[in-house]
Design a protein around this motif. Structure first.
Motif, PDB file in Angstrom:
ATOM      1  N   ASP A 202     102.809 -14.673  41.734  1.00 32.47           N
ATOM      2  CA  ASP A 202     102.519 -13.292  42.175  1.00 32.47           C
ATOM      3  C   ASP A 202     103.637 -12.328  41.796  1.00 32.47           C
ATOM      4  OD1 ASP A 202     100.103 -13.947  43.298  1.00 32.47           O
ATOM      5  OD2 ASP A 202     100.961 -14.410  45.256  1.00 32.47           O
ATOM      6  N   GLY A 203     104.662 -12.841  41.130  1.00 35.74           N
ATOM      7  CA  GLY A 203     105.807 -11.998  40.782  1.00 35.74           C
ATOM      8  C   GLY A 203     106.813 -11.956  41.920  1.00 35.74           C
ATOM      9  N   ILE A 204     107.954 -11.299  41.654  1.00 36.33           N
ATOM     10  CA  ILE A 204     108.987 -11.146  42.693  1.00 36.33           C
ATOM     11  C   ILE A 204     108.727  -9.842  43.430  1.00 36.33           C
ATOM     12  CG2 ILE A 204     111.463 -10.908  43.135  1.00 36.33           C
ATOM     13  CD1 ILE A 204     111.981 -12.502  40.589  1.00 36.33           C
ATOM     14  N   GLU A 205     108.709  -9.909  44.750  1.00 39.70           N
ATOM     15  CA  GLU A 205     108.471  -8.699  45.567  1.00 39.70           C
ATOM     16  C   GLU A 205     109.595  -7.695  45.342  1.00 39.70           C
ATOM     17  OE1 GLU A 205     106.267  -7.612  47.828  1.00 39.70           O
ATOM     18  OE2 GLU A 205     104.871  -9.292  47.833  1.00 39.70           O
ATOM     19  N   ILE A 206     109.224  -6.452  45.054  1.00 39.40           N
ATOM     20  CA  ILE A 206     110.221  -5.395  44.832  1.00 39.40           C
ATOM     21  C   ILE A 206     111.054  -5.165  46.096  1.00 39.40           C
ATOM     22  CG2 ILE A 206     108.577  -3.533  45.375  1.00 39.40           C
ATOM     23  CD1 ILE A 206     111.485  -3.401  42.855  1.00 39.40           C
ATOM     24  N   VAL A 207     110.409  -5.321  47.261  1.00 42.31           N
ATOM     25  CA  VAL A 207     111.124  -5.132  48.537  1.00 42.31           C
ATOM     26  C   VAL A 207     112.239  -6.161  48.659  1.00 42.31           C
ATOM     27  CG1 VAL A 207     110.879  -5.153  51.046  1.00 42.31           C
ATOM     28  CG2 VAL A 207     109.073  -4.180  49.644  1.00 42.31           C
ATOM     29  N   LEU A 208     111.940  -7.393  48.257  1.00 45.01           N
ATOM     30  CA  LEU A 208     112.922  -8.481  48.323  1.00 45.01           C
ATOM     31  C   LEU A 208     114.134  -8.165  47.442  1.00 45.01           C
ATOM     32  CD1 LEU A 208     112.632 -11.223  49.854  1.00 45.01           C
ATOM     33  CD2 LEU A 208     112.138 -12.255  47.643  1.00 45.01           C
ATOM     34  N   VAL A 209     113.866  -7.658  46.254  1.00 43.31           N
ATOM     35  CA  VAL A 209     114.941  -7.307  45.316  1.00 43.31           C
ATOM     36  C   VAL A 209     115.781  -6.156  45.883  1.00 43.31           C
ATOM     37  CG1 VAL A 209     115.450  -6.429  42.995  1.00 43.31           C
ATOM     38  CG2 VAL A 209     113.657  -8.118  43.320  1.00 43.31           C
ATOM     39  N   ALA A 210     115.107  -5.136  46.434  1.00 41.85           N
ATOM     40  CA  ALA A 210     115.821  -3.979  47.000  1.00 41.85           C
ATOM     41  C   ALA A 210     116.714  -4.402  48.157  1.00 41.85           C
ATOM     42  CB  ALA A 210     114.812  -2.927  47.459  1.00 41.85           C
ATOM     43  N   VAL A 211     116.170  -5.220  49.074  1.00 40.42           N
ATOM     44  CA  VAL A 211     116.951  -5.674  50.233  1.00 40.42           C
ATOM     45  C   VAL A 211     118.123  -6.542  49.775  1.00 40.42           C
ATOM     46  CG1 VAL A 211     116.894  -7.028  52.370  1.00 40.42           C
ATOM     47  CG2 VAL A 211     114.982  -5.550  51.795  1.00 40.42           C
ATOM     48  N   GLY A 212     117.867  -7.459  48.824  1.00 44.65           N
ATOM     49  CA  GLY A 212     118.917  -8.353  48.336  1.00 44.65           C
ATOM     50  C   GLY A 212     120.033  -7.617  47.627  1.00 44.65           C
ATOM     51  N   LEU A 213     119.655  -6.696  46.725  1.00 41.76           N
ATOM     52  CA  LEU A 213     120.657  -5.998  45.907  1.00 41.76           C
ATOM     53  C   LEU A 213     121.453  -4.971  46.689  1.00 41.76           C
ATOM     54  CD1 LEU A 213     118.999  -5.255  42.435  1.00 41.76           C
ATOM     55  CD2 LEU A 213     120.842  -6.831  42.919  1.00 41.76           C
ATOM     56  N   PHE A 214     120.823  -4.348  47.674  1.00 41.78           N
ATOM     57  CA  PHE A 214     121.514  -3.277  48.394  1.00 41.78           C
ATOM     58  C   PHE A 214     122.075  -3.754  49.738  1.00 41.78           C
ATOM     59  CE2 PHE A 214     119.100  -1.045  45.237  1.00 41.78           C
ATOM     60  CZ  PHE A 214     119.939  -0.028  44.849  1.00 41.78           C
ATOM     61  N   ALA A 215     121.218  -4.251  50.632  1.00 42.39           N
ATOM     62  CA  ALA A 215     121.689  -4.607  51.976  1.00 42.39           C
ATOM     63  C   ALA A 215     122.534  -5.883  51.981  1.00 42.39           C
ATOM     64  CB  ALA A 215     120.491  -4.746  52.921  1.00 42.39           C
ATOM     65  N   VAL A 216     121.970  -6.997  51.461  1.00 44.76           N
ATOM     66  CA  VAL A 216     122.687  -8.283  51.500  1.00 44.76           C
ATOM     67  C   VAL A 216     123.959  -8.218  50.646  1.00 44.76           C
ATOM     68  CG1 VAL A 216     122.545 -10.753  50.946  1.00 44.76           C
ATOM     69  CG2 VAL A 216     120.581  -9.596  51.976  1.00 44.76           C
ATOM     70  N   ALA A 217     123.839  -7.669  49.432  1.00 45.32           N
ATOM     71  CA  ALA A 217     124.998  -7.573  48.537  1.00 45.32           C
ATOM     72  C   ALA A 217     126.099  -6.712  49.149  1.00 45.32           C
ATOM     73  CB  ALA A 217     124.577  -7.010  47.183  1.00 45.32           C
ATOM     74  N   GLU A 218     125.716  -5.634  49.844  1.00 48.40           N
ATOM     75  CA  GLU A 218     126.690  -4.740  50.485  1.00 48.40           C
ATOM     76  C   GLU A 218     127.523  -5.508  51.511  1.00 48.40           C
ATOM     77  OE1 GLU A 218     128.796  -1.503  51.134  1.00 48.40           O
ATOM     78  OE2 GLU A 218     127.040  -1.287  49.854  1.00 48.40           O
ATOM     79  N   VAL A 219     126.844  -6.305  52.344  1.00 45.99           N
ATOM     80  CA  VAL A 219     127.529  -7.077  53.390  1.00 45.99           C
ATOM     81  C   VAL A 219     128.429  -8.140  52.772  1.00 45.99           C
ATOM     82  CG1 VAL A 219     127.184  -8.678  55.308  1.00 45.99           C
ATOM     83  CG2 VAL A 219     125.734  -6.665  55.109  1.00 45.99           C
ATOM     84  N   LEU A 220     127.884  -8.911  51.826  1.00 44.28           N
ATOM     85  CA  LEU A 220     128.664  -9.985  51.199  1.00 44.28           C
ATOM     86  C   LEU A 220     129.878  -9.427  50.463  1.00 44.28           C
ATOM     87  CD1 LEU A 220     125.828 -12.306  49.775  1.00 44.28           C
ATOM     88  CD2 LEU A 220     127.111 -12.570  51.900  1.00 44.28           C
ATOM     89  N   TYR A 221     129.693  -8.298  49.791  1.00 45.31           N
ATOM     90  CA  TYR A 221     130.801  -7.681  49.049  1.00 45.31           C
ATOM     91  C   TYR A 221     131.903  -7.224  50.012  1.00 45.31           C
ATOM     92  CZ  TYR A 221     133.324  -4.813  45.666  1.00 45.31           C
ATOM     93  OH  TYR A 221     134.297  -4.294  44.851  1.00 45.31           O
ATOM     94  N   ALA A 222     131.482  -6.617  51.127  1.00 42.00           N
ATOM     95  CA  ALA A 222     132.462  -6.127  52.125  1.00 42.00           C
ATOM     96  C   ALA A 222     133.262  -7.286  52.701  1.00 42.00           C
ATOM     97  CB  ALA A 222     131.736  -5.378  53.232  1.00 42.00           C
ATOM     98  N   VAL A 223     132.575  -8.401  52.989  1.00 39.60           N
ATOM     99  CA  VAL A 223     133.241  -9.574  53.573  1.00 39.60           C
ATOM    100  C   VAL A 223     134.214 -10.196  52.567  1.00 39.60           C
ATOM    101  CG1 VAL A 223     132.863 -11.935  54.404  1.00 39.60           C
ATOM    102  CG2 VAL A 223     131.385 -10.085  55.200  1.00 39.60           C
ATOM    103  N   LEU A 224     133.801 -10.287  51.306  1.00 34.47           N
ATOM    104  CA  LEU A 224     134.593 -10.987  50.290  1.00 34.47           C
ATOM    105  C   LEU A 224     135.749 -10.165  49.730  1.00 34.47           C
ATOM    106  CD1 LEU A 224     131.695 -12.703  48.306  1.00 34.47           C
ATOM    107  CD2 LEU A 224     133.393 -13.861  49.699  1.00 34.47           C
ATOM    108  N   TYR A 225     135.524  -8.855  49.537  1.00 36.10           N
ATOM    109  CA  TYR A 225     136.491  -8.088  48.743  1.00 36.10           C
ATOM    110  C   TYR A 225     137.164  -6.924  49.450  1.00 36.10           C
ATOM    111  CZ  TYR A 225     134.564 -10.735  44.861  1.00 36.10           C
ATOM    112  OH  TYR A 225     134.177 -11.738  44.036  1.00 36.10           O
TER     113      TYR A 225
END
Length: 505
Positions: A202-225
């Motif tokens: 069915d393809g990759i959900e655009i919502v999943l990509v948006a949440v992963g790239l912006f919300a999850v990545a933001e948190v992980l980046y803040a914690v790591l760097y």
């Protein structure tokens, strides 16, 4: 139906109790998001996309729009009081606003930022109301070759404008285009690039990509760097402006609006250029030596009023290319494009005819939201400042929980959770090496559409690419794309040559 009647019907839809409540919640949440440094509107909208999936589309889009322009208001608060811009658009505000706060004029700086945002947002909304339908009317006459080239223009502008370099922007875009190809082919029905994984058919959900790239990545980046930063907060004086402040601010608001609106209307993206341009204009136009001396020392009120107006005018006017052409010009408009598509609606020329009620309710909500934001920002600024006391670990944990629950709630699939965090790690890597994330979302959304329009255009031309050069509008778009690619490089080259000559001579 004329524009005035359509707008009245939009107001009738927007002022229902439910929609007013969504608008208020969106504005309040957007202001809070703007106040909290590091969490932009793109992260907030991406995080809430899955959760609002079952909400009525009109209410949902009014809510997201409230977050969108609310964050622009809120970003000025931390810029002025902490010298920590919540959004890149507030960087210029911090330059003079923080100096005003340090010299005991934080109240005047916050007031001119809030009122300037209201003035600019209202004028830009009138421009959206008057001109968006005409742009859409013209765009309806375009065929598949023009649509394909419009999407090519979107790819070019987004990758060139949103990245530190064109190469990084294009790399991010191609990641998005590749992700958009995963799933069933539109014509043959064959599975493509699924790796034998049924969930990817069915393809990759655009919502999943948006949440992963912006919300999850933001948190992980803040914690790591990001290390722990201790900020010193300036004392908040009473939010009011003197007669002299008003006299200096009003022309700056109007000039800022005039500079910001065209930048929002053209698909060139970014609030950084108009805000810096407005700041430079204000600095140059100041005649009084006493006022001129305030720039860079005690803080000049024009240096806050002009850029804040330019920022909000750009943000509001950016809805014209988004709604009429389907071209996003920033991270947040790229996520909003995904939000529309999540409801099965593609912004573009047909939107004003197929979803007229939604569009006009959205435009009407901009007028209502601007008033709400003025009421929220001036008397309640002290409350927003208290948000800065939320500990970062708890804040980031909350974002991660929201993102995970929302992603799982879409299809109740554990595969989606794995994919979410894989995309989040990809987002961290992209941020670490200065690759922009918005082109990934744009590539995923517009890639399949561009492919379909290219196939249709080639069918019209009976397999010949000459069809793109036979139509006047196609030729114009090809020239615009070439100009976007060539002119910035030419200007940079000529500038370097001039500097070398000046150094030699």
């Amino acid at each position: 139906m004329d524009i005035f009647n359509a707008l009245l019907q939009g107001f009738a839809a927007a002022i229902t109790p439910a929609n007013l409540l969504w608008c208020l919640v969106g504005c309040a949440l957007g202001t809070a998001v703007g106040v909290l440094p590091g969490i932009g509107p793109a992260v907030a909208v991406a995080m809430l996309l899955p959760i609002t999936g079952k909400v009525d589309i009109t209410a949902s889009m009014i809510f997201f729009s409230g977050i969108y322009y609310g964050a622009m208001y809120g970003g000025s608060t931390t810029s002025i009081l902490l010298n920590t811009p919540g959004e890149t658009a507030s960087m210029v505000t911090a330059m003079e606003g923080n100096k005003m706060a340090k010299s005991g004029r934080a109240g005047a700086a916050l007031a001119t930022a809030a009122i300037g945002s209201f003035v600019a947002g209202s004028i830009a909304t009138v421009i959206v109301t008057l001109f968006a339908p005409f742009v859409a009317e013209f765009a309806v006459k375009l065929g598949p070759p023009e649509y394909f080239l419009l999407m090519l223009l979107a790819f070019t502008t987004v990758s060139a404008v949103l990245g530190k370099s064109t190469l990084r922007g294009l790399t991010a875009l191609f990641i998005g285009l590749a992700a958009g190809c995963i799933g069933l082919d539109q014509i043959s029905g064959q599975g493509r690039y699924t790796g034998g994984i049924p969930e990817l058919l069915d393809g990759i959900e655009i919502v999943l990509v948006a949440v992963g790239l912006f919300a999850v990545a933001e948190v992980l980046y803040a914690v790591l760097y990001e290390g722990r930063v201790v900020e010193s907060q300036n004392k908040l004086s009473r939010v009011h402006m003197t007669a002299r402040d008003w006299k200096r601010s009003i022309p700056a608001w109007l000039r800022g609006t005039a500079i910001g609106t065209p930048f929002g209307c053209i698909p060139a993206g970014g609030t950084e250029i108009p805000t810096f341009l407005s700041y430079a204009t204000e600095k140059k136009l100041v005649k009084d030596p006493q006022d001129k001396a305030e720039f860079g020392t005690r803080g000049a009120i024009e240096g806050v009023a002009g850029p804040e107006a330019a920022n909000n005018a750009t943000v509001t006017a950016a809805l014209i290319p988004l709604l009429t052409l389907g071209i996003p010009t920033s991270n947040t408009t790229a996520i909003l494009l995904g939000a529309f598509q999540n409801y099965g609606i593609q912004p573009g020329p047909q939107l004003f005819t197929t979803s007229a009620a939604l569009v006009w309710a959205l435009i009407a909500s901009l007028y209502i939201g601007n008033v709400m934001l003025l009421v929220l920002n001036l008397p309640m600024v002290g409350l927003w400042v208290k948000l800065l006391k939320i500990p970062k670990p708890q804040l980031y944990a909350g974002i991660l929980i929201f993102a995970t629950v929302g992603a799982y709630g879409m299809r109740q699939s554990s595969f989606d959770l794995v994919l979410l965090f894989v995309i989040g790690v990809l987002g961290v890597v992209m941020r670490r090496f200065d690759f922009p994330t918005a082109p990934v979302v744009v590539g995923m959304i517009l890639g399949p559409l561009a492919e379909a329009q290219l196939r249709n255009a080639m069918s019209i031309g009976e397999g010949s690419a000459v069809v793109f050069f036979q139509r006047p509008m196609s030729l114009v778009l090809i020239l615009v794309i070439l100009a976007v690619l060539v002119l910035p490089r030419l200007a940079k080259y000529l500038g370097e040559r001039k500097q070398l000559r000046a150094a030699a001579g």
